[in-house]
Design an enzyme around this catalytic site. Structure first.
Site, PDB file in Angstrom:
ATOM      1  N   HIS A  93      11.904 -44.125 -42.823  1.00 61.25           N
ATOM      2  CA  HIS A  93      11.368 -43.087 -41.989  1.00 61.25           C
ATOM      3  C   HIS A  93      11.939 -43.430 -40.502  1.00 61.25           C
ATOM      4  O   HIS A  93      11.832 -44.926 -40.508  1.00 61.25           O
ATOM      5  CB  HIS A  93      10.258 -42.991 -42.532  1.00 61.25           C
ATOM      6  CG  HIS A  93       9.809 -40.893 -42.001  1.00 61.25           C
ATOM      7  ND1 HIS A  93      10.027 -41.147 -40.484  1.00 61.25           N
ATOM      8  CD2 HIS A  93       9.824 -39.765 -42.500  1.00 61.25           C
ATOM      9  CE1 HIS A  93       9.160 -39.677 -40.517  1.00 61.25           C
ATOM     10  NE2 HIS A  93       9.399 -38.696 -41.854  1.00 61.25           N
TER      11      HIS A  93
ATOM     12  N   ARG B  15      17.353 -37.470 -43.237  1.00 61.98           N
ATOM     13  CA  ARG B  15      17.075 -39.060 -42.919  1.00 61.98           C
ATOM     14  C   ARG B  15      18.194 -40.263 -42.151  1.00 61.98           C
ATOM     15  O   ARG B  15      16.756 -41.144 -41.607  1.00 61.98           O
ATOM     16  CB  ARG B  15      15.850 -39.122 -44.368  1.00 61.98           C
ATOM     17  CG  ARG B  15      14.989 -38.084 -43.494  1.00 61.98           C
ATOM     18  CD  ARG B  15      13.228 -38.393 -44.066  1.00 61.98           C
ATOM     19  NE  ARG B  15      12.837 -37.884 -44.213  1.00 61.98           N
ATOM     20  CZ  ARG B  15      11.444 -38.025 -44.510  1.00 61.98           C
ATOM     21  NH1 ARG B  15      10.840 -38.926 -46.167  1.00 61.98           N
ATOM     22  NH2 ARG B  15      10.121 -36.915 -44.621  1.00 61.98           N
TER      23      ARG B  15
ATOM     24  N   HIS C  27      10.464 -46.015 -45.878  1.00 62.86           N
ATOM     25  CA  HIS C  27       9.565 -45.194 -46.803  1.00 62.86           C
ATOM     26  C   HIS C  27       9.127 -44.226 -48.213  1.00 62.86           C
ATOM     27  O   HIS C  27       8.097 -44.216 -48.702  1.00 62.86           O
ATOM     28  CB  HIS C  27       9.581 -43.910 -45.756  1.00 62.86           C
ATOM     29  CG  HIS C  27       8.978 -42.961 -45.828  1.00 62.86           C
ATOM     30  ND1 HIS C  27       7.782 -42.869 -45.807  1.00 62.86           N
ATOM     31  CD2 HIS C  27       9.339 -41.198 -46.155  1.00 62.86           C
ATOM     32  CE1 HIS C  27       6.761 -41.385 -45.340  1.00 62.86           C
ATOM     33  NE2 HIS C  27       7.929 -40.782 -45.683  1.00 62.86           N
TER      34      HIS C  27
ATOM     35  N   ARG D 151      16.843 -38.490 -50.379  1.00 63.74           N
ATOM     36  CA  ARG D 151      15.759 -37.812 -50.956  1.00 63.74           C
ATOM     37  C   ARG D 151      15.401 -36.543 -49.106  1.00 63.74           C
ATOM     38  O   ARG D 151      15.335 -37.063 -48.018  1.00 63.74           O
ATOM     39  CB  ARG D 151      14.763 -38.865 -50.882  1.00 63.74           C
ATOM     40  CG  ARG D 151      12.791 -37.406 -51.066  1.00 63.74           C
ATOM     41  CD  ARG D 151      11.418 -37.850 -51.139  1.00 63.74           C
ATOM     42  NE  ARG D 151      11.415 -39.211 -50.231  1.00 63.74           N
ATOM     43  CZ  ARG D 151      10.372 -37.930 -48.908  1.00 63.74           C
ATOM     44  NH1 ARG D 151       9.918 -36.868 -49.044  1.00 63.74           N
ATOM     45  NH2 ARG D 151       9.834 -38.950 -48.299  1.00 63.74           N
TER      46      ARG D 151
ATOM     47  N   GLU E 197      12.004 -28.926 -41.731  1.00 65.06           N
ATOM     48  CA  GLU E 197      11.861 -30.106 -41.660  1.00 65.06           C
ATOM     49  C   GLU E 197      13.540 -30.997 -41.760  1.00 65.06           C
ATOM     50  O   GLU E 197      13.588 -29.412 -42.339  1.00 65.06           O
ATOM     51  CB  GLU E 197      11.054 -31.556 -43.007  1.00 65.06           C
ATOM     52  CG  GLU E 197       9.482 -31.233 -42.882  1.00 65.06           C
ATOM     53  CD  GLU E 197       8.528 -32.054 -43.697  1.00 65.06           C
ATOM     54  OE1 GLU E 197       9.393 -32.166 -44.648  1.00 65.06           O
ATOM     55  OE2 GLU E 197       7.280 -31.792 -43.640  1.00 65.06           O
TER      56      GLU E 197
END
Length: 502
Positions: A232, A277, A336, A371, A115
């Protein structure tokens, strides 16, 4: 109002963090408060990616720590992140021992996927994109079977109870039909989830409005970095509220972000779509703002394997009349995850005696300003276990207490207006004009409706965002696009806002 005296932790929240704490508090008696039947209210059940941990022979906790700190843009607490990453494998193995059906390879080892912002594949997943619900289902079964746990479903936190020193001594709980119960307890654990429901575009349950953070702040607890909200980049934009999520693992498999003309949003280099992100979210936001649209194209990377490899995403697309095997998925950046929240250490201790916080409502410093993907489920379980053990040590005391004001909800119409304003003015891109406009709206709403938790939480986010005159991680100010040389934390307690060197 009736009253009961309970000898163990009172846990507010039935998600992964709360249930991990409840199980780990044994043999102390535990009451778990859930605003809906277990599995229905927790955002952790909606998580698709999985649990990040150093599980492969080529990986190590130190490498996971390095990636976590890099993503957090200078605001990660080194000690807390080290504790988290060191406990990664043990946490995944504990969840597996409870029945979480993680994907395995031919040798029986955990299968891991790549990811964004991870330097290697390390995300343990379930059925491609079903990790959250599968893991939480295993915990729910264990909780139902645990003799030391009592679950009150369809019940809500309405106020905290404190003594004259400020120590938290319990909470007021509302049961169905409006019946209020004053629960005196030696420890209250807030595991109330995030604040995505404050935003018009969100991937989380709309009921999550930062209630735990708001009530903790009102009680005098310290709030850390509330301005940091993660958006997100690949929420599926098909007119559903909340928005279904297209897991980041799709990009890990090679899916690409494109505009309506097929141009790559982040360039054509390998791995370009696996940046942090905040970077990807801003690219998606900019493409949509420019009228180019944003789409996730998985036709080549996943194609016919979609129904078996990513069944949740496939089902969400098909329900909207879109076949992702043949058509790129329209996406948008949506609220998100809340990196900020109630300041807490890895054992859940807050600045108030008797009050603990864990999961998304807590700010332990492991996420910093941005995060790292799939660290949230790891934190919920790992720190949930630690918090449960710590809260179980609290000793019940008796004496005079003060019951906080019982809070009411923000009316639905006012909440809808707040959500639209939060997405517009405290969203992916912010500036002083928009944040000032948002604070003025909150002022007007408070003049009419008082201070329900949704407004308190929205104010904490907006005013901290207005005060942070830089861009860092998930907080991007178009009027202050540079990142300050010295990273500082925002710390709030009641009406005091301070910046403290990280």
């Amino acid at each position: 109002m009736s009253r009961i005296h309970h000898d163990g932790p009172l846990i507010i929240g039935g998600g992964l963090a709360g249930l991990s704490a409840a199980l780990s508090a044994a043999p102390a008696p535990v009451i778990v408060i859930s605003p809906a039947p277990l599995l229905q209210a927790a955002s952790s059940a909606w998580a698709q990616g999985g649990v990040a941990a150093a599980l492969s022979k080529d990986d190590a906790p130190a490498l996971h720590l390095k990636d976590t700190e890099a993503a957090g843009a200078g605001l990660v607490d080194h000690h807390a992140a080290e504790v988290l990453t060191d406990e990664g494998r043990a946490t995944v193995e504990w969840l597996a021992s409870l029945g979480a059906p993680f994907d395995r390879d031919a040798a029986g080892e955990f299968s891991v996927s790549l990811e964004a912002a991870h330097s290697m594949a390390r995300v343990a997943r379930v059925g491609g994109d079903g990790a959250g619900r599968a893991i939480l289902s295993a915990l729910v079964a264990s909780v139902r079977a645990a003799s030391h746990i009592t679950v009150w479903e369809d019940a809500r936190l309405r106020a905290l109870i404190q003594d004259g020193t400020g120590r938290v001594r319990g909470a007021v709980i509302e049961h169905p039909g409006g019946r209020m119960v004053e629960v005196r307890a030696p420890a209250v654990v807030l595991a109330t989830g995030g604040a995505g429901g404050l935003y018009g575009a969100t991937t989380t349950p709309v009921a999550l409005k930062g209630e735990g953070m708001a009530l903790a702040w009102a009680a005098g607890a310290e709030i850390l970095d509330p301005e940091f909200v993660q958006f997100h980049p690949t929420a599926i934009d098909v007119g559903v509220d909340p928005m279904p999520l297209a897991t980041e693992a799709l990009r890990g498999e090679g899916a690409r972000l494109i505009d309506r003309d097929g141009r790559f949003l982040l360039g054509d280099a390998d791995g370009a779509d696996l940046k942090a992100r905040d970077v990807v979210a801003r690219a998606v936001h900019a493409a949509r703002a420019a009228g180019r649209g944003a789409f996730l194209d998985a036709r080549t990377a996943v194609g016919d394997h979609f129904p078996t490899e990513f069944p949740a995403v496939f089902a969400a697309c098909m329900q909207a009349g879109l076949d992702p095997r043949e058509t790129p998925i329209p996406v948008a950046a949506a609220a998100h995850y809340h990196m900020g929240g109630i300041a807490a250490d890895p054992d859940g201790r807050t600045s108030l005696e008797g009050l603990y916080a864990v999961g998304e409502c807590a700010a332990t410093g492991v996420h910093g300003a941005n995060r790292l993907a799939s660290n949230s489920l790891l934190e919920a379980a790992a720190f949930g276990r630690r918090t449960g053990r710590e809260a179980a040590k609290a000793i019940a005391t008796r004496g005079p207490v003060v019951v906080g004001a019982v809070v009411e909800d923000l009316p639905e119409a006012a909440h809808a207006g707040l959500r639209a304003a939060m997405s517009a003015d405290a969203g992916v891109v912010r500036d002083a004009a928009g944040l000032t406009r948002l604070v003025a709206l909150i002022d007007r709403l408070e003049a009419t409706h008082g201070a329900p938790p949704a407004l308190v939480a929205a104010r904490l986010i907006a005013e901290a965002a207005l005060a942070r005159r830089e861009s860092r991680g998930g907080h991007y100010r178009s009027d202050y696009p540079e990142t300050a040389t010295t990273p500082v934390h925002t710390r709030l307690r009641r009406d005091v806002l301070q910046t403290v060197a990280a």
